[in-house]
Design a protein around this motif. Sequence first.
Motif, mmCIF file in Angstrom:
data_model
loop_
_atom_site.group_PDB
_atom_site.id
_atom_site.type_symbol
_atom_site.label_atom_id
_atom_site.label_comp_id
_atom_site.label_asym_id
_atom_site.label_seq_id
_atom_site.Cartn_x
_atom_site.Cartn_y
_atom_site.Cartn_z
ATOM 1 N N ARG A 202 -6.509 3.267 -5.368
ATOM 2 C CA ARG A 202 -5.315 3.427 -4.558
ATOM 3 C C ARG A 202 -4.798 4.860 -4.656
ATOM 4 O O ARG A 202 -4.729 5.442 -5.747
ATOM 5 C CB ARG A 202 -4.210 2.475 -5.011
ATOM 6 C CG ARG A 202 -2.958 2.547 -4.132
ATOM 7 C CD ARG A 202 -1.801 1.798 -4.756
ATOM 8 N NE ARG A 202 -2.007 0.372 -4.763
ATOM 9 C CZ ARG A 202 -1.698 -0.448 -3.760
ATOM 10 N NH1 ARG A 202 -1.185 0.047 -2.642
ATOM 11 N NH2 ARG A 202 -1.891 -1.743 -3.858
ATOM 12 N N GLN B 109 6.126 2.262 3.464
ATOM 13 C CA GLN B 109 5.278 1.965 2.315
ATOM 14 C C GLN B 109 5.285 3.125 1.315
ATOM 15 O O GLN B 109 5.261 2.911 0.100
ATOM 16 C CB GLN B 109 3.845 1.639 2.746
ATOM 17 C CG GLN B 109 2.976 1.167 1.574
ATOM 18 C CD GLN B 109 1.743 0.415 2.035
ATOM 19 O OE1 GLN B 109 1.687 -0.094 3.148
ATOM 20 N NE2 GLN B 109 0.750 0.337 1.175
ATOM 21 N N GLU C 99 -4.353 -5.555 1.170
ATOM 22 C CA GLU C 99 -3.014 -5.501 1.760
ATOM 23 C C GLU C 99 -3.062 -5.278 3.263
ATOM 24 O O GLU C 99 -2.186 -5.737 3.999
ATOM 25 C CB GLU C 99 -2.203 -4.378 1.108
ATOM 26 C CG GLU C 99 -1.896 -4.611 -0.363
ATOM 27 C CD GLU C 99 -1.319 -3.375 -1.028
ATOM 28 O OE1 GLU C 99 -1.013 -2.403 -0.301
ATOM 29 O OE2 GLU C 99 -1.177 -3.372 -2.263
ATOM 30 N N SER D 232 -5.175 -2.475 -2.718
ATOM 31 C CA SER D 232 -4.774 -1.907 -1.425
ATOM 32 C C SER D 232 -5.672 -2.395 -0.296
ATOM 33 O O SER D 232 -5.219 -2.572 0.841
ATOM 34 C CB SER D 232 -4.794 -0.374 -1.488
ATOM 35 O OG SER D 232 -6.073 0.106 -1.838
ATOM 36 N N ALA E 3 -7.766 1.884 3.971
ATOM 37 C CA ALA E 3 -6.522 1.253 3.505
ATOM 38 C C ALA E 3 -5.566 2.300 2.949
ATOM 39 O O ALA E 3 -4.349 2.228 3.176
ATOM 40 C CB ALA E 3 -6.849 0.198 2.449
ATOM 41 N N ASN E 4 -6.092 3.284 2.229
ATOM 42 C CA ASN E 4 -5.242 4.358 1.716
ATOM 43 C C ASN E 4 -4.614 5.157 2.857
ATOM 44 O O ASN E 4 -3.420 5.488 2.817
ATOM 45 C CB ASN E 4 -6.063 5.289 0.819
ATOM 46 C CG ASN E 4 -6.226 4.746 -0.590
ATOM 47 O OD1 ASN E 4 -5.387 3.997 -1.081
ATOM 48 N ND2 ASN E 4 -7.307 5.126 -1.242
ATOM 49 N N GLY F 51 -1.841 3.063 4.464
ATOM 50 C CA GLY F 51 -0.678 2.949 3.595
ATOM 51 C C GLY F 51 0.139 4.226 3.551
ATOM 52 O O GLY F 51 1.372 4.194 3.653
ATOM 53 N N ALA G 35 4.262 -3.647 1.548
ATOM 54 C CA ALA G 35 2.827 -3.777 1.309
ATOM 55 C C ALA G 35 2.387 -5.229 1.191
ATOM 56 O O ALA G 35 1.224 -5.548 1.471
ATOM 57 C CB ALA G 35 2.441 -3.017 0.039
ATOM 58 N N MET H 127 6.278 2.689 -2.564
ATOM 59 C CA MET H 127 5.469 3.162 -3.687
ATOM 60 C C MET H 127 6.236 4.166 -4.524
ATOM 61 O O MET H 127 6.130 4.178 -5.760
ATOM 62 C CB MET H 127 4.155 3.787 -3.188
ATOM 63 C CG MET H 127 3.085 2.780 -2.854
ATOM 64 S SD MET H 127 1.412 3.501 -2.778
ATOM 65 C CE MET H 127 1.586 4.645 -1.422
#
Length: 334
Positions: free
Chosen positions: A218, A183, A280, A277, A173-174, A177, A56, A187
Amino acid sequence: MSDAAQQAASAAQALQEAATAAGRAPSVHNTQPWRWVSVPQALELWADRSRQLHVADPDGRLLTISCGAALQHACLALRAAGWEPAVHRLPDPAHPNLLAQVTVTGHHNPAAQERRLMQATEQRHTDRRPSAEQAPPAQSIELIRQAAVAEGANLHPLSGDGLDDLAVAAARANEIGLADPDQREEMGYWIGGRRAAWTGVPDDVVPEREPHTDVPGRDFGRRGTLAVGEGHSRADVYMILFMPGDGPKDWLRAGEALSACWLKATDLGIAVLPLSSVVEVPATREVLHRMLAGVGQPMLVLRFGMADPDQPPIAQTPRLPGERVVREGRFPKP
């Protein structure tokens, strides 16, 4: 022991205690990616790449911001203890993991505000639940902004179309990810489940369901055990923390500003949620960059809201013991 020797010993002890106090600083995923090294009459702050989010955060932007927050905590601890700190940032270009060197230049008469902010380091926390349906006072938001400015950063407020664009960017972004298996695995290591002792984000501070907010936080890809009320954070203030540039020194200073404005908010009774996030992912970070219209580089998005008095107190995230992050001698250099 001479007076000079006694003062040197007292200063060395203060530096050690400041490094320990810095362990309460915020960090991405509570990785605490710093190491403090005590050398004669100085304290060195090193980045610990073993705690970097290599998927990330491959450039170490969030790692360095986290270390900057620890640096500000340490300097505040010194001032509150009656010492005047001096900081030399990125002192050795040959060793980029050495982020700062802290010394003391003499005695300092602590102000009441500094003592209050030091108390705030023990109260500060991240609360992902909805805030109260009451907007933070505009005067308080301005004081928070001034705290960031004092550390070389600034805060840009978002409203209207800008807030809508932020919501879309955060959701995107979520999606990006969670679509990346590497990723998700990263996490999974730091959020709940298996992770290093004294670090990471435990289940009891991760919401049991998605909170009702204008901008999504996030998505960790898992649910925690933190109960979430039915409220909706419609009165929150969203701001972009930004710097003039986008290099390691800017990231470090951004972390110092993050710490300063977060502690000021805590002192004023305002809850803070950092949204990392969205910075990132290069595409969504560029959305934030366009929102700033060329005045700076986005470091983080921060949500400010009044804590809901009907919500029970939230648990503190774990912290590494001092002996794990403060040592004498030299930190191994690459």
